[in-house]
Scaffold this motif. Structure first.
Motif, PDB file in Angstrom:
ATOM      1  N   ALA A  50       0.833  -1.205   0.000  1.00  0.00           N
ATOM      2  CA  ALA A  50       0.000   0.000   0.000  1.00  0.00           C
ATOM      3  C   ALA A  50       0.867   1.254   0.000  1.00  0.00           C
ATOM      4  O   ALA A  50       0.443   2.304  -0.454  1.00  0.00           O
ATOM      5  N   ARG A  51       2.081   1.148   0.531  1.00  0.00           N
ATOM      6  CA  ARG A  51       2.980   2.297   0.551  1.00  0.00           C
ATOM      7  C   ARG A  51       3.698   2.485  -0.783  1.00  0.00           C
ATOM      8  O   ARG A  51       4.203   3.561  -1.058  1.00  0.00           O
ATOM      9  N   TRP A  52       3.781   1.473  -1.624  1.00  0.00           N
ATOM     10  CA  TRP A  52       4.512   1.573  -2.884  1.00  0.00           C
ATOM     11  C   TRP A  52       3.957   2.613  -3.840  1.00  0.00           C
ATOM     12  O   TRP A  52       4.727   3.382  -4.409  1.00  0.00           O
ATOM     13  N   PRO A  53       2.649   2.668  -4.102  1.00  0.00           N
ATOM     14  CA  PRO A  53       2.158   3.669  -5.063  1.00  0.00           C
ATOM     15  C   PRO A  53       2.527   5.093  -4.666  1.00  0.00           C
ATOM     16  O   PRO A  53       2.870   5.911  -5.514  1.00  0.00           O
ATOM     17  N   ARG A  54       2.484   5.379  -3.385  1.00  0.00           N
ATOM     18  CA  ARG A  54       2.829   6.715  -2.915  1.00  0.00           C
ATOM     19  C   ARG A  54       4.313   7.005  -3.178  1.00  0.00           C
ATOM     20  O   ARG A  54       4.669   8.079  -3.657  1.00  0.00           O
ATOM     21  N   ALA A  55       5.167   6.049  -2.898  1.00  0.00           N
ATOM     22  CA  ALA A  55       6.608   6.233  -3.123  1.00  0.00           C
ATOM     23  C   ALA A  55       6.909   6.366  -4.613  1.00  0.00           C
ATOM     24  O   ALA A  55       7.734   7.194  -5.020  1.00  0.00           O
ATOM     25  N   LEU A  57       4.861   7.480  -6.912  1.00  0.00           N
ATOM     26  CA  LEU A  57       4.335   8.776  -7.347  1.00  0.00           C
ATOM     27  C   LEU A  57       5.293   9.903  -6.984  1.00  0.00           C
ATOM     28  O   LEU A  57       5.570  10.782  -7.810  1.00  0.00           O
ATOM     29  N   VAL A  58       5.825   9.879  -5.781  1.00  0.00           N
ATOM     30  CA  VAL A  58       6.768  10.917  -5.358  1.00  0.00           C
ATOM     31  C   VAL A  58       8.025  10.866  -6.217  1.00  0.00           C
ATOM     32  O   VAL A  58       8.547  11.901  -6.651  1.00  0.00           O
ATOM     33  N   THR A  59       8.519   9.667  -6.502  1.00  0.00           N
ATOM     34  CA  THR A  59       9.703   9.519  -7.348  1.00  0.00           C
ATOM     35  C   THR A  59       9.440  10.042  -8.753  1.00  0.00           C
ATOM     36  O   THR A  59      10.271  10.759  -9.326  1.00  0.00           O
TER      37      THR A  59
END
Length: 81
Positions: A50-55, A57-59
């Motif tokens: 669940a944390r991967w999409p956010r990371a 997107l930020v990248t």
């Protein structure tokens, strides 16, 4: 105790009342009860992914920002600046 048995509404209400009273009286118990979670491998994997999409997107946004900044610096084009 079998897992397929459910508590009745009356039993749940009584249990919630007892928990509320105990949490009010003992802060350490309240903290432990709040931290208790049922951990299963599936839930842990889901939380990790669940944390991967956010990371990602930020990248991606950081890369796009740097690309635009670099191209604006090199070309000095008004739309990019």
């Amino acid at each position: 105790m079998r897992e397929d048995r459910r508590l009745t509404v009356r039993e749940r209400t009584a249990l919630e009342g007892i928990e509320r009273l105990l949490r009010h009286e003992d802060r350490a118990l309240d903290r432990r009860l709040r931290q208790m979670r049922i951990r299963t491998p599936l839930r842990e994997a889901a939380a990790r992914f669940a944390r991967w999409p956010r990371a990602l997107l930020v990248t991606f946004l950081a890369g796009a920002t740097l690309t635009l900044l670099l191209s604006a610096t090199l070309t000095k084009a008004p739309p990019l600046v």
